[in-house]
Design a protein around this motif. Structure first.
Motif, PDB file in Angstrom:
ATOM      1  N   TYR A   1     -36.064 -34.091  69.091  1.00 12.59           N
ATOM      2  CA  TYR A   1     -35.795 -33.346  68.047  1.00 12.59           C
ATOM      3  C   TYR A   1     -35.861 -31.755  68.453  1.00 12.59           C
ATOM      4  N   THR A   2     -34.836 -30.950  68.349  1.00 12.84           N
ATOM      5  CA  THR A   2     -34.629 -29.622  68.742  1.00 12.84           C
ATOM      6  C   THR A   2     -34.796 -28.688  67.592  1.00 12.84           C
ATOM      7  N   CYS A   3     -35.530 -27.805  67.432  1.00 15.51           N
ATOM      8  CA  CYS A   3     -35.527 -26.643  66.649  1.00 15.51           C
ATOM      9  C   CYS A   3     -34.276 -25.815  66.486  1.00 15.51           C
ATOM     10  N   GLU A   4     -33.566 -25.807  65.573  1.00 17.48           N
ATOM     11  CA  GLU A   4     -32.235 -24.975  65.701  1.00 17.48           C
ATOM     12  C   GLU A   4     -32.409 -23.501  65.852  1.00 17.48           C
ATOM     13  N   PHE A   5     -33.663 -22.919  65.636  1.00 17.65           N
ATOM     14  CA  PHE A   5     -33.971 -21.590  65.882  1.00 17.65           C
ATOM     15  C   PHE A   5     -34.359 -21.169  67.181  1.00 17.65           C
ATOM     16  N   CYS A   6     -35.340 -21.909  67.639  1.00 19.78           N
ATOM     17  CA  CYS A   6     -36.194 -21.308  69.004  1.00 19.78           C
ATOM     18  C   CYS A   6     -35.571 -22.596  70.175  1.00 19.78           C
ATOM     19  N   ASN A   7     -34.925 -23.531  69.943  1.00 20.05           N
ATOM     20  CA  ASN A   7     -34.455 -24.421  70.815  1.00 20.05           C
ATOM     21  C   ASN A   7     -35.658 -25.264  71.627  1.00 20.05           C
ATOM     22  N   THR A   8     -36.915 -25.333  70.936  1.00 18.94           N
ATOM     23  CA  THR A   8     -38.080 -26.056  71.284  1.00 18.94           C
ATOM     24  C   THR A   8     -37.679 -27.566  70.742  1.00 18.94           C
ATOM     25  N   ASP A   9     -38.071 -28.376  72.018  1.00 15.56           N
ATOM     26  CA  ASP A   9     -37.878 -29.968  71.994  1.00 15.56           C
ATOM     27  C   ASP A   9     -39.126 -30.468  71.369  1.00 15.56           C
ATOM     28  N   TYR A  10     -38.977 -31.353  70.512  1.00 12.68           N
ATOM     29  CA  TYR A  10     -40.231 -32.222  69.914  1.00 12.68           C
ATOM     30  C   TYR A  10     -39.968 -33.512  70.287  1.00 12.68           C
ATOM     31  N   ALA A  11     -40.995 -34.549  70.203  1.00 15.06           N
ATOM     32  CA  ALA A  11     -40.754 -36.050  70.359  1.00 15.06           C
ATOM     33  C   ALA A  11     -40.994 -36.368  68.879  1.00 15.06           C
ATOM     34  N   ASP A  12     -41.575 -35.442  68.004  1.00 13.90           N
ATOM     35  CA  ASP A  12     -41.920 -36.126  66.771  1.00 13.90           C
ATOM     36  C   ASP A  12     -41.166 -35.215  65.642  1.00 13.90           C
ATOM     37  N   LYS A  13     -40.192 -35.799  64.823  1.00 17.99           N
ATOM     38  CA  LYS A  13     -39.318 -35.448  63.990  1.00 17.99           C
ATOM     39  C   LYS A  13     -39.929 -34.226  63.051  1.00 17.99           C
ATOM     40  N   GLU A  14     -41.199 -34.579  62.688  1.00 19.70           N
ATOM     41  CA  GLU A  14     -41.883 -33.694  61.582  1.00 19.70           C
ATOM     42  C   GLU A  14     -42.273 -32.421  62.132  1.00 19.70           C
ATOM     43  N   LYS A  15     -42.843 -32.456  63.365  1.00 19.97           N
ATOM     44  CA  LYS A  15     -43.197 -31.066  64.129  1.00 19.97           C
ATOM     45  C   LYS A  15     -41.918 -30.267  64.272  1.00 19.97           C
ATOM     46  N   ALA A  16     -40.769 -30.822  64.685  1.00 18.72           N
ATOM     47  CA  ALA A  16     -39.506 -29.887  64.898  1.00 18.72           C
ATOM     48  C   ALA A  16     -39.141 -29.485  63.406  1.00 18.72           C
ATOM     49  N   GLU A  17     -39.252 -30.288  62.279  1.00 15.98           N
ATOM     50  CA  GLU A  17     -38.889 -29.816  61.067  1.00 15.98           C
ATOM     51  C   GLU A  17     -40.018 -28.784  60.583  1.00 15.98           C
ATOM     52  N   LYS A  18     -41.224 -28.807  60.837  1.00 17.47           N
ATOM     53  CA  LYS A  18     -42.072 -27.921  60.795  1.00 17.47           C
ATOM     54  C   LYS A  18     -41.971 -26.422  61.309  1.00 17.47           C
ATOM     55  N   CYS A  19     -41.314 -26.743  62.513  1.00 13.41           N
ATOM     56  CA  CYS A  19     -41.204 -25.423  63.233  1.00 13.41           C
ATOM     57  C   CYS A  19     -39.932 -24.725  62.768  1.00 13.41           C
ATOM     58  N   GLU A  20     -39.125 -25.414  62.393  1.00 13.06           N
ATOM     59  CA  GLU A  20     -37.601 -24.890  61.881  1.00 13.06           C
ATOM     60  C   GLU A  20     -37.983 -24.277  60.412  1.00 13.06           C
ATOM     61  N   LYS A  21     -38.966 -24.924  59.734  1.00  5.63           N
ATOM     62  CA  LYS A  21     -39.232 -24.139  58.357  1.00  5.63           C
ATOM     63  C   LYS A  21     -40.400 -23.042  58.562  1.00  5.63           C
ATOM     64  N   ASN A  22     -40.855 -22.799  59.567  1.00  4.46           N
ATOM     65  CA  ASN A  22     -41.958 -21.872  59.828  1.00  4.46           C
ATOM     66  C   ASN A  22     -40.953 -20.364  60.202  1.00  4.46           C
ATOM     67  N   HIS A  23     -39.831 -20.589  60.783  1.00  2.83           N
ATOM     68  CA  HIS A  23     -38.989 -19.437  61.092  1.00  2.83           C
ATOM     69  C   HIS A  23     -38.567 -18.640  59.950  1.00  2.83           C
ATOM     70  N   LYS A  24     -38.905 -17.158  59.869  1.00  5.51           N
ATOM     71  CA  LYS A  24     -38.082 -16.544  58.908  1.00  5.51           C
ATOM     72  C   LYS A  24     -36.895 -16.061  59.114  1.00  5.51           C
ATOM     73  N   VAL A  25     -36.062 -16.347  58.027  1.00 12.46           N
ATOM     74  CA  VAL A  25     -34.224 -16.253  58.470  1.00 12.46           C
ATOM     75  C   VAL A  25     -34.017 -14.839  57.843  1.00 12.46           C
ATOM     76  N   LEU A  26     -33.222 -14.136  58.592  1.00 15.87           N
ATOM     77  CA  LEU A  26     -32.654 -12.741  57.942  1.00 15.87           C
ATOM     78  C   LEU A  26     -31.484 -12.940  56.816  1.00 15.87           C
ATOM     79  N   GLU A  27     -31.137 -14.093  56.740  1.00 13.54           N
ATOM     80  CA  GLU A  27     -30.160 -14.235  55.281  1.00 13.54           C
ATOM     81  C   GLU A  27     -30.899 -14.171  54.139  1.00 13.54           C
ATOM     82  N   THR A  28     -32.318 -14.500  54.139  1.00 16.43           N
ATOM     83  CA  THR A  28     -33.024 -14.097  52.750  1.00 16.43           C
ATOM     84  C   THR A  28     -34.043 -12.922  52.927  1.00 16.43           C
TER      85      THR A  28
END
Length: 70
Positions: free
Chosen positions: A7-34
């Motif tokens: 599972y790959t974070c769409e912001f930093c492109n880090t790969d994770y074997a665990d889906k929950e870790k990838a989701e946590k990584c994505e939610k951690n990134h602050k998005v400029l749209e907001t």
């Protein structure tokens, strides 16, 4: 042959074997749209390209300003 599912974070492109870790990584990134972005500019004599020499960013849900300089 072994098959791997990653599972790959769409912001930093880090790969994770665990889906929950990838989701946590994505939610951690602050998005400029907001975010609120304020630029600080110099005169045409100082910065003729017209781009700001400094920007301040305040992300949604935060009262903290982050400053970026070039």
């Amino acid at each position: 042959m072994k098959e791997k599912k990653l599972y790959t974070c769409e912001f930093c492109n880090t790969d994770y074997a665990d889906k929950e870790k990838a989701e946590k990584c994505e939610k951690n990134h602050k998005v400029l749209e907001t975010a609120v972005i304020v630029g600080e500019y110099k005169s045409i004599g100082s910065m003729p390209d017209g781009y700001p020499n400094k920007i301040k960013v305040k992300f949604n849900g935060s009262d903290k300003w982050i400053e970026y300089k070039r």
